[in-house]
Scaffold this motif. Structure first.
Motif, PDB file in Angstrom:
ATOM      1  N   ARG A 204      -6.691   3.510  -0.286  1.00 15.51           N
ATOM      2  CA  ARG A 204      -7.593   4.601  -0.689  1.00 15.51           C
ATOM      3  C   ARG A 204      -6.963   5.969  -0.509  1.00 15.51           C
ATOM      4  NH1 ARG A 204     -11.142   2.124   2.661  1.00 15.51           N
ATOM      5  NH2 ARG A 204     -11.014   3.846   4.126  1.00 15.51           N
ATOM      6  N   GLU A 205      -6.302   6.172   0.633  1.00 15.17           N
ATOM      7  CA  GLU A 205      -5.877   7.521   0.999  1.00 15.17           C
ATOM      8  C   GLU A 205      -4.526   7.939   0.442  1.00 15.17           C
ATOM      9  OE1 GLU A 205      -6.319   8.074   5.218  1.00 15.17           O
ATOM     10  OE2 GLU A 205      -8.441   7.522   5.151  1.00 15.17           O
ATOM     11  N   ILE A 206      -3.587   7.012   0.332  1.00 17.20           N
ATOM     12  CA  ILE A 206      -2.263   7.416  -0.165  1.00 17.20           C
ATOM     13  C   ILE A 206      -1.805   6.591  -1.370  1.00 17.20           C
ATOM     14  CG2 ILE A 206      -1.546   8.333   2.074  1.00 17.20           C
ATOM     15  CD1 ILE A 206       0.299   5.876   2.366  1.00 17.20           C
ATOM     16  N   GLY A 207      -2.679   5.721  -1.858  1.00 15.06           N
ATOM     17  CA  GLY A 207      -2.337   4.929  -3.034  1.00 15.06           C
ATOM     18  C   GLY A 207      -1.318   3.841  -2.784  1.00 15.06           C
ATOM     19  N   TYR A 208      -1.147   3.453  -1.525  1.00 15.13           N
ATOM     20  CA  TYR A 208      -0.182   2.397  -1.188  1.00 15.13           C
ATOM     21  C   TYR A 208      -0.928   1.080  -1.039  1.00 15.13           C
ATOM     22  CZ  TYR A 208       3.031  -0.459   1.552  1.00 15.13           C
ATOM     23  OH  TYR A 208       3.813  -1.478   2.008  1.00 15.13           O
ATOM     24  N   ASN A 209      -0.552   0.100  -1.825  1.00 19.98           N
ATOM     25  CA  ASN A 209      -1.160  -1.223  -1.769  1.00 19.98           C
ATOM     26  C   ASN A 209      -0.172  -2.187  -1.113  1.00 19.98           C
ATOM     27  OD1 ASN A 209      -2.701  -3.480  -2.094  1.00 19.98           O
ATOM     28  ND2 ASN A 209      -2.481  -3.587  -4.308  1.00 19.98           N
ATOM     29  N   PRO A 210      -0.360  -2.497   0.168  1.00 22.75           N
ATOM     30  CA  PRO A 210       0.586  -3.359   0.889  1.00 22.75           C
ATOM     31  C   PRO A 210       0.379  -4.841   0.558  1.00 22.75           C
ATOM     32  CG  PRO A 210      -1.172  -2.684   2.360  1.00 22.75           C
ATOM     33  CD  PRO A 210      -1.422  -2.004   1.034  1.00 22.75           C
ATOM     34  N   THR A 211       0.729  -5.218  -0.651  1.00 24.40           N
ATOM     35  CA  THR A 211       0.481  -6.566  -1.151  1.00 24.40           C
ATOM     36  C   THR A 211       1.115  -7.638  -0.270  1.00 24.40           C
ATOM     37  OG1 THR A 211       0.439  -5.646  -3.369  1.00 24.40           O
ATOM     38  CG2 THR A 211       0.661  -8.031  -3.203  1.00 24.40           C
ATOM     39  N   ARG A 212       2.385  -7.483   0.028  1.00 27.29           N
ATOM     40  CA  ARG A 212       3.084  -8.495   0.859  1.00 27.29           C
ATOM     41  C   ARG A 212       2.470  -8.573   2.245  1.00 27.29           C
ATOM     42  NH1 ARG A 212       4.354 -12.862   2.468  1.00 27.29           N
ATOM     43  NH2 ARG A 212       6.192 -13.122   3.745  1.00 27.29           N
ATOM     44  N   PHE A 213       2.097  -7.437   2.819  1.00 25.58           N
ATOM     45  CA  PHE A 213       1.464  -7.415   4.132  1.00 25.58           C
ATOM     46  C   PHE A 213       0.132  -8.170   4.092  1.00 25.58           C
ATOM     47  CE2 PHE A 213      -1.468  -5.317   7.097  1.00 25.58           C
ATOM     48  CZ  PHE A 213      -0.865  -5.699   8.277  1.00 25.58           C
ATOM     49  N   MET A 214      -0.664  -7.943   3.069  1.00 28.99           N
ATOM     50  CA  MET A 214      -1.946  -8.642   2.960  1.00 28.99           C
ATOM     51  C   MET A 214      -1.726 -10.148   2.809  1.00 28.99           C
ATOM     52  SD  MET A 214      -4.242  -6.405   3.483  1.00 28.99           S
ATOM     53  CE  MET A 214      -5.770  -7.146   2.915  1.00 28.99           C
ATOM     54  N   GLN A 215      -0.677 -10.530   2.110  1.00 29.02           N
ATOM     55  CA  GLN A 215      -0.330 -11.940   1.981  1.00 29.02           C
ATOM     56  C   GLN A 215       0.026 -12.510   3.360  1.00 29.02           C
ATOM     57  OE1 GLN A 215       3.115 -12.648  -0.478  1.00 29.02           O
ATOM     58  NE2 GLN A 215       2.726 -14.840  -0.612  1.00 29.02           N
ATOM     59  N   MET A 216       0.801 -11.766   4.132  1.00 28.84           N
ATOM     60  CA  MET A 216       1.161 -12.209   5.484  1.00 28.84           C
ATOM     61  C   MET A 216      -0.087 -12.350   6.355  1.00 28.84           C
ATOM     62  SD  MET A 216       4.577  -9.979   6.261  1.00 28.84           S
ATOM     63  CE  MET A 216       4.716 -10.574   7.942  1.00 28.84           C
ATOM     64  N   LEU A 217      -1.018 -11.416   6.242  1.00 29.43           N
ATOM     65  CA  LEU A 217      -2.260 -11.505   7.008  1.00 29.43           C
ATOM     66  C   LEU A 217      -2.993 -12.802   6.695  1.00 29.43           C
ATOM     67  CD1 LEU A 217      -3.967  -7.983   6.956  1.00 29.43           C
ATOM     68  CD2 LEU A 217      -2.980  -9.175   8.907  1.00 29.43           C
TER      69      LEU A 217
END
Length: 121
Positions: A22-35
Motif C-alpha cells: 500500500r505505502e511504497i508499491g512493493y509487492n513482496p511476492t517471493r516473501f509471501m510465498q515463503m510465509l
C-alpha cells in the motif's frame, strides 16, 4: 502446531508486507510465498541465513523502510525468544550495516508499538 507467539509473528509479518504494498508499491511476492510454505518464523530464519541481504531487504533499504524488514521484526522484544542468538545477531548486524539505528528503533517500539503489531502483544 505453532505457538501463539509464532502465530502473531506470522500475522505481523503478513500485515507488514501488505503495508509495504500500500505505502511504497512493493509487492513482496517471493516473501509471501515463503510465509505460506514455511510460516513466519521459518521464513525469517531462512532469510537470516548467510551473509547477504535479500532483494526485499535491499528494496526496503532503498525506500527507507527497514523498520518493516524481517530483520527488524525478529528483534522486537516480544518475538526475540522465537529465534536463536545467531539469528538475532545476523538481524542486528544487517540493519546496522545499512545505517538503521537498531537501539533507537527498539526504544521507540517499547514506548509505542508500531501500528502493524498485533493488538495482543
Amino acid at each position: 502446531m505453532p505457538s501463539e507467539a509464532e502465530n502473531r509473528f506470522h500475522g505481523d509479518m503478513r500485515r507488514g508486507a501488505e503495508r509495504l504494498k500500500r505505502e511504497i508499491g512493493y509487492n513482496p511476492t517471493r516473501f509471501m510465498q515463503m510465509l505460506g510454505e514455511l510460516g513466519g518464523v521459518g521464513a525469517a530464519k531462512q532469510l537470516l541465513r548467510g551473509n547477504n541481504a535479500s532483494d526485499g531487504f535491499t528494496t526496503l533499504w532503498e525506500a527507507g523502510r527497514l523498520e518493516l524488514s524481517v530483520e527488524a521484526f525478529v528483534l522486537l522484544p516480544w518475538y526475540r525468544h522465537l529465534f536463536d542468538d545467531h539469528h538475532l545477531e545476523a538481524a542486528r548486524y544487517r540493519l546496522s550495516e545499512h545505517g538503521f539505528d537498531v537501539d533507537r528503533f527498539l526504544r521507540e517500539t517499547r514506548r509505542d508499538p508500531p501500528l502493524w503489531v498485533s493488538d495482543d502483544v
